[in-house]
Design a protein around this motif. Structure first.
Motif, short mmCIF file in Angstrom:
data_model
loop_
_atom_site.label_atom_id
_atom_site.label_comp_id
_atom_site.label_asym_id
_atom_site.label_seq_id
_atom_site.Cartn_x
_atom_site.Cartn_y
_atom_site.Cartn_z
N UNK A 220 0.44 -1.60 0.52
CA UNK A 220 -0.28 -0.60 -0.02
C UNK A 220 0.81 1.38 -0.09
N UNK A 221 2.27 1.27 0.72
CA UNK A 221 2.71 2.46 0.81
C UNK A 221 3.65 2.85 -0.14
N UNK A 222 4.33 1.51 -0.97
CA UNK A 222 4.32 1.34 -2.90
C UNK A 222 3.51 2.52 -4.07
N UNK A 280 10.04 2.81 2.08
CA UNK A 280 10.20 3.94 3.14
C UNK A 280 11.01 5.47 2.17
N UNK A 281 12.29 4.81 1.64
CA UNK A 281 12.86 5.73 0.83
C UNK A 281 12.22 6.68 -0.67
N UNK A 315 10.26 -8.44 -10.42
CA UNK A 315 11.41 -7.68 -10.35
C UNK A 315 10.78 -6.15 -10.71
N UNK A 316 11.54 -5.07 -9.66
CA UNK A 316 11.21 -3.83 -9.87
C UNK A 316 11.85 -3.31 -10.54
N UNK A 317 12.64 -2.44 -11.16
CA UNK A 317 13.04 -1.43 -12.28
C UNK A 317 14.11 -1.23 -11.18
N UNK A 318 15.39 -1.43 -11.64
CA UNK A 318 16.97 -0.95 -10.75
C UNK A 318 17.59 0.43 -10.87
N UNK A 319 16.55 1.26 -11.57
CA UNK A 319 17.65 2.65 -11.96
C UNK A 319 17.35 3.63 -10.96
N UNK A 320 17.71 3.52 -9.53
CA UNK A 320 18.28 4.42 -8.99
C UNK A 320 18.46 3.46 -6.85
N UNK A 321 18.66 4.10 -5.89
CA UNK A 321 19.12 3.49 -4.97
C UNK A 321 18.19 3.06 -4.80
N UNK A 322 16.80 3.22 -3.96
CA UNK A 322 15.90 3.43 -3.61
C UNK A 322 15.01 2.05 -4.11
N UNK A 594 13.52 10.75 6.77
CA UNK A 594 14.60 11.03 5.94
C UNK A 594 16.40 10.17 5.85
N UNK A 595 16.32 10.00 7.51
CA UNK A 595 17.39 9.12 8.12
C UNK A 595 16.92 7.64 7.68
N UNK A 596 15.85 6.83 7.07
CA UNK A 596 15.80 6.09 6.38
C UNK A 596 16.00 6.28 5.01
N UNK A 597 15.89 7.39 4.25
CA UNK A 597 16.47 7.55 2.71
C UNK A 597 17.56 7.50 2.77
#
Length: 637
Positions: A220-222, A280-281, A315-322, A594-597
């Motif tokens: 749900x968060x995604x 969360x990130x 599999x989600x895309x791997x375009x950024x660190x999160x 922000x810490x989690x990110x």
């Protein structure tokens, strides 16, 4: 009821004040049929057996214990229920023993002082948490009952009857399967020994549901990333993780041994932690995600509920660190589901020193002082009325201090909301019982009424007024089964008097600053948030420690939010003492997000971007500013 009232007020161009809106609010959700069944099988059958054995007074005590245990019979795992029901029951037995012998050997003044002291101790302990609060409540209620209820039995016999009543309901909770608890348990896989699950799967139905809810909350968060619903969905994820953490933290018969099914659940919970971190990130980045991003966690949720394999995960895309962290977390979850074992990360460890600080801190002192004053005042007024023969033929002086206990508890809602609901529920319940008493045969009809009310307690728990109505009918029925006359009028009068006592004491000035409970929760959340931040910025590789600190940070924030919400719904004279606390909590939540990110980004790149460092610096400055405003407001207040 609440939504209808709000809509009507909005149509009329009016806004309900918070204290009235809270009094009208009720909880939703499906009917807890399992708890309804347990309630029907608890107090009524015990009372019936006691009547047949010509020991009605012991049956009344056992039914009271079953009723109090039923109030604590909340959704969750069976192991959690041992602590949630058992600890308050033990405290209630101690209170009954102390109250019985104090009532027999002490005069009115020493008895009142003794009950006041118990109120001070029980109130301070109640600040620790929900289980401690339940224990404090039962300690005070049963001490008043033991001191004032005319029981012909020896004190130790009453205590044993009380333990038997609470123990019977707890046994029902542990033994009876929940509806659908065996669904999917017949599947067999040699790697997990699911034959064991088929025989004992019902033991872990609460744990499975709690862990599955975590994966659903991640999905749900995604789905909500990049929308205005992201903050609420992140809070829902925190609540789901808190519930799962509690569900898996129940007592074990053997500390270092567990079944394959239990180890698998622990692994599935542990695998959800990095998923929640990555989600969360992604929500913090405020960018919408494709619909397929939440499909993997949803499949994992279905696998937990069905006790089956997860199968292939998109599999989600791997375009950024999160997004790379999300993909890695899904792979880790798939491996954990297949392996069926993982680290035990669920336990929330609180030291004795930490608990003592809570009891003796600002929140514990304020709660204890108010509970002690209210309980002592209720006992004193009741003693004056009792010895002045104002009660006539009714010897129910213990009702007044016992009613005060429920009214003084802040975890049941704002003060004025509790008073309104208690008064309305008591009047309605007393009137209903007067009608029942006029037509029901005695004692058979009253025993049936006790069983029906026991079944209704879990449903009525959605609203304090409804719960009060059911409990009032049940208690009045027990009084008559015990051989005393109908007491509806007396019950109404004493409840209204208790409401007046709590309203007066609740608004009296107290030593030190008011709002101690809210302040203590905010301080705990601030400490946990900065401990989490310090660990992340240290770039430590201890992932398990990080996830534990993250869980504590979000959990303490949720507890602070709950305390702030209740305080804000008080009358203005009390609500002003916690003004500004919600703004501090909001900044702390953004800081933890922000810490989690930052943690996710450091894992992937080993360094923070200027966006992360700027956001952290800005949040720290804003937090100091908000603290200063709250401090100035308290000084003026």
């Amino acid at each position: 009821m609440y939504r209808t009232s709000v809509r009507r007020a909005c149509r009329a161009g009016l806004a309900l004040p918070p204290w009235l809106a809270h009094a009208l609010r009720s909880q939703g959700g499906p009917v807890p049929w399992s708890a309804v069944t347990r309630g029907a099988l608890a107090g009524g059958p015990l009372l019936f057996a006691a009547v047949l054995a010509d020991r009605a007074s012991l049956g009344v005590v056992a039914a009271i214990a079953a009723m109090l245990a039923g109030i604590n019979d909340r959704p969750g795992s069976r192991r959690t229920s041992v602590r949630r029901i058992g600890v308050p029951a033990l405290a209630g037995a101690v209170g009954l023993l102390v109250g019985t012998y104090a009532g027999q050997h002490l005069g009115a003044v020493p008895l009142t002082l003794t009950l006041t002291g118990l109120g001070l101790v029980a109130g301070g302990v109640s600040a620790v948490g929900a289980v401690a609060s339940g224990a404090g409540t039962q300690l005070l209620v049963t001490s008043a009952v033991g001191a004032g209820m005319p029981l012909p039995d020896a004190g130790w016999q009453s205590v044993l009857a009380f333990l038997a009543g609470a123990g019977w309901l707890l046994a029902l909770r542990l033994v009876l399967p929940s509806p659908g608890s065996l669904t999917g348990a017949s599947r067999f896989d040699s790697r997990f020994d699911l034959r064991f699950d088929f025989r004992f799967a019902y033991r872990f139905d609460g744990e499975r549901a709690a862990v599955a809810d975590v994966y659903d909350a991640v999905a749900a968060l995604l789905d909500a990333a990049g929308t205005e619903h992201a903050v609420a969905r992140r809070a829902a994820l925190t609540a789901a993780l808190d519930h799962a953490q509690d569900a898996l933290a129940g007592p074990r018969l053997r500390r270092h041994a567990s079944s394959p099914a239990e180890r698998r659940l622990h692994a599935q919970y542990a695998a959800a932690l990095p998923l929640g971190e990555a989600a969360t990130a992604l929500a913090w980045a405020e960018r919408a995600l494709p619909a397929r991003a939440g499909e993997g966690p949803r499949r994992l949720a279905a696998a937990v509920r069905g006790n089956s394999h997860a199968g292939p995960l998109p599999a989600p895309s791997r375009t950024d660190p999160a997004r790379r962290a999300l993909d890695d977390a899904l792979l880790n979850a798939a491996e954990a589901f297949d392996r069926g074992s993982g680290r035990d990360l669920h336990t929330r460890r609180r030291s004795g020193a930490s608990l003592a600080r809570t009891v003796l801190g600002a929140g514990g002192r304020e709660y204890g002082l108010r509970a002690g004053l209210c309980f002592g005042a209720g006992a004193a007024v009741a003693q004056v009325l009792h010895h002045g023969h104002w009660y006539g033929s009714h010897q129910h002086w213990y009702w007044l201090p016992a009613t005060v206990v429920f009214l003084v508890k802040p975890d049941l809602g704002p003060l004025v909301s509790r008073v309104l609901c208690r008064a309305a529920g008591t009047v309605l319940g007393a009137l209903l019982f007067a009608g029942f008493a006029a037509v029901l045969p005695r004692p058979e009809g009253l025993v049936v009424l006790v069983a029906v009310c026991g079944a209704l307690v879990p449903v009525a728990a959605r609203h304090f007024a409804a719960q009060t109505t059911v409990v009032t009918v049940l208690v009045l029925a027990l009084v008559m089964v015990g051989g005393e006359p109908q007491a509806s009028v007396s019950r109404i009068g004493e409840t209204l008097l208790a409401c007046a006592i709590v309203l007066v004491v609740g608004h009296l000035p107290m030593p030190g600053q008011r709002g101690g409970g809210v302040r203590a929760r905010i301080e705990a959340a601030d400490t946990a948030a900065h401990a989490y931040l310090a660990h992340v910025l240290s770039e430590s590789d201890a992932r398990a420690t990080r996830w534990t600190l993250r869980r504590e940070a979000y959990r303490t924030l949720a507890e602070a939010r709950a305390a702030i919400t209740l305080a804000a719904a008080e009358l203005p004279a009390l609500a002003r003492h916690s003004q500004g606390a919600d703004e501090v909590a909001a900044v702390l939540e953004r800081l933890v997000d922000t810490t989690t990110a930052c943690a996710v980004h450091l894992d992937d790149t080993g360094r923070l971007t200027s966006l992360h460092t700027a956001r952290l610096a800005g949040l720290r400055d804003e937090l100091e500013e908000r603290r200063g405003r709250v401090g100035r407001h308290r000084t003026l207040a």
